[in-house]
Design an enzyme around this catalytic site. Sequence first.
Site, PDB file in Angstrom:
ATOM      1  N   ASP A   9       2.573   0.629   2.852  1.00 47.04           N
ATOM      2  CA  ASP A   9       1.588   0.611   3.947  1.00 47.04           C
ATOM      3  C   ASP A   9       0.974  -0.777   4.132  1.00 47.04           C
ATOM      4  O   ASP A   9       0.886  -1.570   3.209  1.00 47.04           O
ATOM      5  CB  ASP A   9       0.479   1.635   3.695  1.00 47.04           C
ATOM      6  N   GLU A  18      -1.117   3.481   0.018  1.00 49.39           N
ATOM      7  CA  GLU A  18      -1.697   3.009  -1.237  1.00 49.39           C
ATOM      8  C   GLU A  18      -3.097   2.456  -0.989  1.00 49.39           C
ATOM      9  O   GLU A  18      -3.996   2.622  -1.804  1.00 49.39           O
ATOM     10  CB  GLU A  18      -0.811   1.935  -1.884  1.00 49.39           C
TER      11      GLU A  18
END
Length: 406
Positions: free
Chosen positions: A99, A156
Amino acid sequence: MVSVGQITQNTKRVALTDSVSALVREKTPGLVALRRQLHAVPETAFEETATAKIITDRMEALGLPTRTGIGKTGVVALLEGDVAGPTQGPTLLIRADFDGLPVSEETGLAFASRNGSMHACGHDGHTAILTTAAEILVEMKSSLNGRVMFLFQPAEETISGAKAMIADGVLEQYKPDRAIGLHIMNTIPLGQIATNSGPLMSGGIRFKISITGVPGHAGMPHLAVDSVVIGSQIVLGLQTIVSREISPNDPGVITIGRFDSGSRAGNVIAGETILEGSARAFDPAVLQTIFDAIKRVAAGIGEAGRATVEVTEQHRIRPTINDPVVAEWLGGIARSIVGDGAADVEPITGGEDMSEFLHAVPGAFFLVGGAVEGAGAHHSPTFDFDERCMPAGVELFVRAALDYLG
Ligand SMILES: [Zn+2]
Ligand SMILES: [Zn+2]
């Protein structure tokens, strides 16, 4: 005494090591190209559909059975070793996160993102490294007795992707025996691979303190209950928790990052104040002690000042704890790749949800130095890392798999 069998095995191992290095060199241009491709199209937590598609296409092109949509956008591809006879060996989980952050990029790089989000933490690099390691391991699967589980994790940065994948049964389905992962760090010099045994990154609790007093006239404080004064006392009161209630041998930190209060007028006593903060520690028990004390101190100060105080836990993350055996094993492989560049690192008071996998599966997380002069810190709009750090990460993943499943 060394047996002939051992000599043959050692010779094989040296040959294997040489061919890994050669393969990593061969794949490096593709590694860099993939990192730049991912960098240009970052997506934030749980929105990473295009990124997941890029990964899935690459894994399927390698012929690996691939499961998508795990924990919303997570992807897992499985490589079965192909030694003579049925594969009996264990399963190694290798994890990368993918991400980006809601940050507008200002690096001026040719492949910079223009979509308003940014890979400002290096997760584009992690994903490119794991994808390349998968490509190499597929070519070497005749040396693997066991399975490699390539796990690509979303979200994350919001510390929620690992939990979501685990809740979706990813560990029950693949049953990994060991887990490893890495983070590129631009605070560590290029050429270093750092890890440690035990806690590597802290656990933490994000919390909110709501203070309700009585608004009033600045000139008549006795008719009001001033939430700004009480909030200020709470901020200072919390700062003695770590220094007075926690053993000097146990690190801990409390930060209030948000103090929100008042109207636009300086002559009005504010009835409401909101504080938000973060507590961190490497030991979950210490973290709980700190948080219990935060609740007690805030409530006590509120009561003394006639205000109502409510403390709520918003979010909690476990510490990232390396298994000593796995950390030592990985450190040895790192030394064989970067020599003196393999370093022990002090525990870091930042959170990382690799902790969720390491809580369930013995494993280790390590840091790859990617310092670039002039680049901003992680999460800043001018963050960058030195792409020359990536091949060592690939080599470490590949050699760890060959060694563990050899
Ligand atoms: Zn980050
Ligand atoms: Zn990160």
